[in-house]
Design a protein around this motif. Structure first.
Motif, short mmCIF file in Angstrom:
data_model
loop_
_atom_site.label_atom_id
_atom_site.label_comp_id
_atom_site.label_asym_id
_atom_site.label_seq_id
_atom_site.Cartn_x
_atom_site.Cartn_y
_atom_site.Cartn_z
N GLU A 42 -12.92 -3.79 6.01
CA GLU A 42 -13.08 -3.01 4.48
C GLU A 42 -11.93 -2.15 4.66
O GLU A 42 -11.82 -1.39 5.63
N MET A 48 -5.36 1.50 0.95
CA MET A 48 -4.47 0.37 0.63
C MET A 48 -3.15 0.87 -0.12
O MET A 48 -1.90 0.68 0.25
N GLN A 55 -4.90 -5.81 -0.15
CA GLN A 55 -6.33 -6.25 0.70
C GLN A 55 -6.15 -7.27 1.63
O GLN A 55 -6.26 -7.28 2.73
#
Length: 131
Positions: A42, A48, A55
């Motif tokens: 995650e 990001m 992702q």
């Protein structure tokens, strides 16, 4: 009656999970979660955006491969090993990112522990340090 209660409980748990995910995604700090083999499971939106990736480019990939074996061994191996043994750790990384250039990031590493008291992941939260 049992089916109705189970369905209601499941909806409630799903709602709680969505709220937790929304909270993590809205954090301003960088956050990444690594499984016990140090694969990304995650990463939040700020992380990001900071590294300039999507992702799909990060989740499911090995941290060692993402930053390079030499840098991993030099900077992350020992703090992550301590964290996987149950301790918290702090570290400062200097990275050159395609989207942001040279950056210094302070990370805090914490073990994630399941109900059986086994460490199953590491959560790293971080923020940019001024030059």
């Amino acid at each position: 009656v049992v089916r109705i209660n189970d369905a209601t409980r499941r909806r409630g748990m799903t709602h709680q999970l969505r709220r937790r995910e929304a909270a993590v995604q809205s954090m301003s700090d960088l956050m990444v979660v690594l499984d016990s083999k140090l694969y990304v499971i995650e990463a939040n939106r700020p992380f990001m955006a900071y590294i300039g990736s999507e992702q799909g480019d990060v989740v499911g990939h090995s941290l060692r491969e993402m930053i390079g074996k030499a840098q991993f061994d030099r900077t992350l191996a020992q703090p992550l090993e301590r964290c996987l043994s149950g301790q918290q750790a702090r570290l400062t990384l200097e990275l050159t990112l395609a989207a942001a250039g040279r950056r210094r990031i302070e990370f805090r590493l914490s073990p994630l522990i399941d109900d059986a008291h086994a460490i199953y992941a590491v959560v790293a939260t971080g923020h940019n340090l001024p030059d």
